[in-house]
Design a protein around this motif. Structure first.
Motif, short mmCIF file in Angstrom:
data_model
loop_
_atom_site.label_atom_id
_atom_site.label_comp_id
_atom_site.label_asym_id
_atom_site.label_seq_id
_atom_site.Cartn_x
_atom_site.Cartn_y
_atom_site.Cartn_z
N ASP A 201 -11.35 -11.24 -3.32
CA ASP A 201 -12.74 -11.88 -3.19
C ASP A 201 -12.34 -12.98 -1.94
N SER A 203 -12.10 -13.42 2.40
CA SER A 203 -12.37 -12.90 3.67
C SER A 203 -11.38 -13.52 4.80
N ARG A 246 -12.79 -7.96 3.64
CA ARG A 246 -12.62 -8.86 2.30
C ARG A 246 -12.04 -8.06 1.32
#
Length: 305
Positions: A201, A203, A246
């Motif tokens: 999780d 980016s 992501r």
């Protein structure tokens, strides 16, 4: 390394995400002794990404005590090779007299130019104890005005390459520039190569400034524009779009690409050139022993018939 390109079809699908041009799932090949290779480039729908013309993912493989890699001396022209390791080590020897143990995270760029021969073997100590091997080998096609430059070898230890650490991910800039930081490696044309590791999780942006770009997912899973992709695979992007990756789970990936060359290249065995005639000359040069020998080596891989 010395491997004949496979004539087997390699899976390649148009991407559903607008920013993605192609998704390549590399074809796995067993080169013997359980040594597995996944080949992403060249591909039937895409010969190069920037100057990257060959991209192999080898391992993971566990060599037992007394066993190891033995790629005998073989030749190259018209390209530069990048051997990049995650696990294990390889002893590089070439006909210019360079001897270098390649270790994880280090940059090793051998520029063949008009011609070089080299061998790649498991170092003696690791052969005695056994070792795990996992890494990548890429070929960088040289621009037309540099195909016949003098052969050379550059080595940068992992500690000498720039590292970027951000929230949840780290990046090692192996060549070119990424995340606003440049590698010290000298190159014949503009290209970039960066290892990115990220937790779940997280980016990570892909720089839109490079003309041609791709991401090779070594392992893990990512989401781009609501589409998920799992490694190993090569994601080739259209130019200009801003891309945010992501991660779904802990992921290791390579950002790569650069300026497109002025035209396609011919590939035969370990030779890359804009000229078929030059490849024919290289064949004869290797067959008749006109390449300089690799010091401390008494074997070689003969020209394929």
């Amino acid at each position: 390394m010395s491997w004949l390109p496979s004539n087997d079809p390699v899976l390649g699908d148009p991407a559903s995400c607008d920013a993605l041009e192609l998704v390549i799932v590399p074809r796995t090949r067993d080169l013997g002794d359980g040594f597995a290779v996944r080949r992403a480039l060249p591909h039937g729908k895409r010969q190069m990404v920037g100057p990257f013309i060959f991209f192999d993912h080898f391992g993971p493989v566990q060599f037992v005590s007394g066993k190891g890699m033995d790629v005998r001396p073989h030749p190259h022209i018209g390209l530069a090779t990048v051997t990049y390791l995650f696990d294990g080590s390889i002893m590089h020897r070439d006909s210019e007299g360079n001897i270098q143990e390649i270790q994880p995270g280090a940059m090793n760029l051998m520029t063949a130019g008009r011609g070089i021969a080299h061998s790649e073997r498991t170092p003696d100590l690791q052969r005695q104890s056994g070792q795990k091997m996992l890494g990548l080998q890429s070929w960088i096609a040289l621009p037309g005005d540099s195909e016949e430059i003098s052969p050379s070898f550059q080595h940068y230890a992992a500690a000498d390459l720039p590292m970027i650490r951000d929230s949840g991910f780290s990046a090692r800039v192996i060549a070119g520039a990424s995340f606003g930081v440049a590698s010290p490696v000298k190159m014949a044309s503009p290209w970039f190569y960066t290892e990115v590791t990220a937790g779940a999780d997280v980016s990570v942006p892909l720089d839109p400034d490079h003309e041609e770009r791709a991401i090779y997912l070594v392992d893990g899973e990512v989401e781009i524009a609501n589409e998920r992709y799992q490694g190993p695979c090569l994601l080739v992007f259209r130019p200009g779009d801003r891309i945010t990756v992501r991660t779904i789970e802990p992921t290791r990936m390579m950002f790569l690409g650069g300026d497109a060359l002025e035209g396609p290249r011919h590939i035969w065995w370990n030779f890359v050139s804009s000229s078929k005639e030059r490849i024919e000359q290289a064949k004869q040069d290797w067959k008749t022993g006109r390449f300089a020998p690799v010091p401390q080596e008494h074997e070689f891989i003969p020209l394929p018939e």
